[in-house]
Design an enzyme around this catalytic site. Structure first.
Site, PDB file in Angstrom:
ATOM      1  N   ASN A   8      -3.394 -30.213 -71.073  1.00 27.22           N
ATOM      2  CA  ASN A   8      -1.758 -30.191 -70.672  1.00 27.22           C
ATOM      3  C   ASN A   8      -0.659 -30.218 -71.949  1.00 27.22           C
ATOM      4  O   ASN A   8      -1.259 -31.835 -71.544  1.00 27.22           O
ATOM      5  CB  ASN A   8      -2.124 -30.698 -69.155  1.00 27.22           C
ATOM      6  CG  ASN A   8      -0.726 -31.289 -68.470  1.00 27.22           C
ATOM      7  OD1 ASN A   8       0.449 -31.243 -68.390  1.00 27.22           O
ATOM      8  ND2 ASN A   8      -0.953 -32.411 -67.324  1.00 27.22           N
ATOM      9  N   TRP A   9       0.066 -29.481 -71.775  1.00 23.79           N
ATOM     10  CA  TRP A   9       0.626 -30.100 -73.002  1.00 23.79           C
ATOM     11  C   TRP A   9       2.356 -30.917 -72.130  1.00 23.79           C
ATOM     12  O   TRP A   9       3.219 -31.719 -73.022  1.00 23.79           O
ATOM     13  CB  TRP A   9       1.399 -28.824 -73.008  1.00 23.79           C
ATOM     14  CG  TRP A   9       0.588 -28.546 -74.086  1.00 23.79           C
ATOM     15  CD1 TRP A   9      -0.409 -29.090 -74.301  1.00 23.79           C
ATOM     16  CD2 TRP A   9       1.088 -26.550 -74.941  1.00 23.79           C
ATOM     17  NE1 TRP A   9      -0.969 -27.272 -75.628  1.00 23.79           N
ATOM     18  CE2 TRP A   9      -0.644 -26.155 -76.113  1.00 23.79           C
ATOM     19  CE3 TRP A   9       2.046 -25.965 -74.662  1.00 23.79           C
ATOM     20  CZ2 TRP A   9      -0.186 -25.412 -76.400  1.00 23.79           C
ATOM     21  CZ3 TRP A   9       2.513 -25.250 -75.509  1.00 23.79           C
ATOM     22  CH2 TRP A   9       0.890 -24.879 -76.474  1.00 23.79           C
ATOM     23  N   LYS A  10       2.397 -30.979 -70.675  1.00 24.16           N
ATOM     24  CA  LYS A  10       3.150 -32.308 -70.509  1.00 24.16           C
ATOM     25  C   LYS A  10       4.622 -31.256 -70.721  1.00 24.16           C
ATOM     26  O   LYS A  10       4.919 -30.529 -71.324  1.00 24.16           O
ATOM     27  CB  LYS A  10       2.942 -33.856 -70.286  1.00 24.16           C
ATOM     28  CG  LYS A  10       1.213 -34.255 -70.334  1.00 24.16           C
ATOM     29  CD  LYS A  10       1.786 -35.067 -70.324  1.00 24.16           C
ATOM     30  CE  LYS A  10      -0.441 -35.649 -69.692  1.00 24.16           C
ATOM     31  NZ  LYS A  10      -0.326 -36.793 -69.270  1.00 24.16           N
ATOM     32  N   HIS A  96      -2.102 -33.322 -60.221  1.00 19.75           N
ATOM     33  CA  HIS A  96      -2.121 -34.149 -61.227  1.00 19.75           C
ATOM     34  C   HIS A  96      -0.921 -35.817 -60.815  1.00 19.75           C
ATOM     35  O   HIS A  96      -0.222 -35.843 -59.825  1.00 19.75           O
ATOM     36  CB  HIS A  96      -1.223 -33.749 -62.492  1.00 19.75           C
ATOM     37  CG  HIS A  96      -1.343 -34.510 -63.478  1.00 19.75           C
ATOM     38  ND1 HIS A  96      -0.365 -35.626 -64.047  1.00 19.75           N
ATOM     39  CD2 HIS A  96      -1.970 -34.431 -64.823  1.00 19.75           C
ATOM     40  CE1 HIS A  96      -0.977 -35.929 -65.524  1.00 19.75           C
ATOM     41  NE2 HIS A  96      -1.625 -35.248 -65.382  1.00 19.75           N
ATOM     42  N   GLU A  98       0.630 -37.636 -62.242  1.00 15.98           N
ATOM     43  CA  GLU A  98       2.300 -37.800 -62.564  1.00 15.98           C
ATOM     44  C   GLU A  98       3.241 -37.574 -61.382  1.00 15.98           C
ATOM     45  O   GLU A  98       3.844 -37.576 -60.730  1.00 15.98           O
ATOM     46  CB  GLU A  98       3.061 -37.463 -63.924  1.00 15.98           C
ATOM     47  CG  GLU A  98       2.316 -38.159 -65.073  1.00 15.98           C
ATOM     48  CD  GLU A  98       1.355 -37.205 -66.146  1.00 15.98           C
ATOM     49  OE1 GLU A  98       1.915 -36.208 -66.515  1.00 15.98           O
ATOM     50  OE2 GLU A  98       0.667 -38.404 -67.385  1.00 15.98           O
ATOM     51  N   GLU A 167      -9.596 -37.072 -62.947  1.00 12.98           N
ATOM     52  CA  GLU A 167      -8.672 -37.814 -63.985  1.00 12.98           C
ATOM     53  C   GLU A 167      -8.258 -39.120 -62.906  1.00 12.98           C
ATOM     54  O   GLU A 167      -7.697 -39.243 -62.579  1.00 12.98           O
ATOM     55  CB  GLU A 167      -7.694 -37.581 -63.201  1.00 12.98           C
ATOM     56  CG  GLU A 167      -8.113 -35.458 -64.442  1.00 12.98           C
ATOM     57  CD  GLU A 167      -6.248 -35.348 -64.754  1.00 12.98           C
ATOM     58  OE1 GLU A 167      -6.606 -34.355 -66.459  1.00 12.98           O
ATOM     59  OE2 GLU A 167      -5.201 -34.897 -64.644  1.00 12.98           O
ATOM     60  N   GLY A 173      -3.689 -41.178 -70.133  1.00 10.96           N
ATOM     61  CA  GLY A 173      -2.737 -41.606 -71.565  1.00 10.96           C
ATOM     62  C   GLY A 173      -2.692 -42.926 -71.317  1.00 10.96           C
ATOM     63  O   GLY A 173      -1.639 -43.727 -72.640  1.00 10.96           O
ATOM     64  N   SER A 211      -7.170 -39.304 -71.626  1.00 15.31           N
ATOM     65  CA  SER A 211      -8.129 -39.969 -72.971  1.00 15.31           C
ATOM     66  C   SER A 211      -8.607 -39.141 -73.086  1.00 15.31           C
ATOM     67  O   SER A 211      -9.605 -39.586 -73.740  1.00 15.31           O
ATOM     68  CB  SER A 211      -7.990 -41.771 -72.901  1.00 15.31           C
ATOM     69  OG  SER A 211      -7.113 -42.333 -72.396  1.00 15.31           O
ATOM     70  N   GLY A 232      -4.586 -34.086 -71.861  1.00 15.35           N
ATOM     71  CA  GLY A 232      -3.353 -34.421 -72.053  1.00 15.35           C
ATOM     72  C   GLY A 232      -3.271 -34.404 -73.968  1.00 15.35           C
ATOM     73  O   GLY A 232      -3.082 -33.276 -74.695  1.00 15.35           O
ATOM     74  N   GLY A 233      -2.641 -35.959 -74.004  1.00 17.23           N
ATOM     75  CA  GLY A 233      -2.290 -36.185 -75.729  1.00 17.23           C
ATOM     76  C   GLY A 233      -2.685 -35.693 -76.618  1.00 17.23           C
ATOM     77  O   GLY A 233      -2.587 -34.731 -77.357  1.00 17.23           O
TER      78      GLY A 233
END
Ligand code: PEP
Length: 255
Positions: A8-10, A96, A98, A167, A173, A211, A232-233
């Protein structure tokens, strides 16, 4: 498909960076054993068309981070499920944390998205997870139950195009991942819940997200109910995403 790794490159990366990262991953996925591992990249929507063109012939799949139910309409700023499918998108992320937290998306709307996405032939990666306050209050399982119930009850799901991501919100994150035991317990619970909706639960990927990094991936993936990851990150760098993906190879049947 039971095992799978997703990125997930957000809202990250300029066009040239996105293309370079995708090309590096595409090269890595060219050869076995990685070419046997289903991989999905969720870039910003702007890059879907380009990456879809670049992926031709690659086992990597492309997904949208969001989509609006329907085909066309007066919904300024939105992109419909039908439009996503038309540019070669195969997956869409729904639920998600977010989107739930910053855009107020609740289960009734998420259910509409899932139905619409599947009607257009897209596969859905549906995300669930509790906040830290909910976990501390002992509500983890009731939260997961209602996040599933709100979208699955009386919904005609095409199970072959459905996957789940567990998640925990407190892990996204933050650098704080769920322990292997916490992940295994939540995933086992989710799989049992899926059975109550008539799903062929043993064939449905339940990915862990929060994470994930090269240092913790092997231990989390070693849990029998953890079928892969939504990253993600650590998916923004070729080396760290590849290291996480390679940690999942231990689950693939030896061919
Ligand atoms: C995510 O965005 O789905 C996620 C899991 O992010 P991170 O890996 O950065 O925690």
């Amino acid at each position: 498909m039971r095992y799978c790794i997703a990125a997930n490159w957000k809202m990250h990366l300029y066009p040239a960076e996105a293309e370079a990262l995708f090309l590096a991953l595409r090269d890595a996925w060219q050869e076995a054993p990685l070419s046997n591992l289903p991989g999905i990249i969720f870039p910003p929507v702007l890059y879907l068309q380009r990456l879809s063109d670049l992926r031709q012939g690659s086992p990597l799949q492309i997904g949208a981070q969001n989509g609006y139910p329907g085909e066309f309409g007066a919904y300024t700023g939105e992109v419909s499920m039908a439009q996503l499918a038309a540019v070669g998108t195969q997956w869409v992320l729904v639920g998600h944390s977010e989107r739930r937290q910053y855009f107020g998306e609740g289960e009734a709307f998420l259910r509409e998205k899932i139905l619409s996405a599947q009607q257009r032939g897209l596969s859905v990666l549906y995300c669930v997870g509790e906040t830290q306050a909910q976990r501390s209050a002992g509500q983890t399982f009731s939260v997961l139950t209602s996040q599933l119930e709100g979208v699955l009850r009386d919904t005609p799901i095409a199970w072959s195009r459905f996957a789940l991501a567990y998640e925990p919100v407190w892990a996204i994150g933050t650098g704080l991942n769920a322990t292997a035991t916490q992940a295994q317990e939540a995933h086992a619970f989710l799989r049992a819940q899926l059975r109550t909706y008539g799903a062929p639960a043993d064939t449905i990927p339940i990915l862990y997200g929060g994470s994930l990094k090269p240092e913790n991936a092997a231990e989390l993936f070693a849990q029998p109910e953890v079928d892969g990851g939504l990253v993600g990150g650590a998916s923004l760098k070729t080396e760290s995403f590849l290291a996480i993906a390679k940690a999942l190879l231990q689950k693939l049947p030896v061919s």
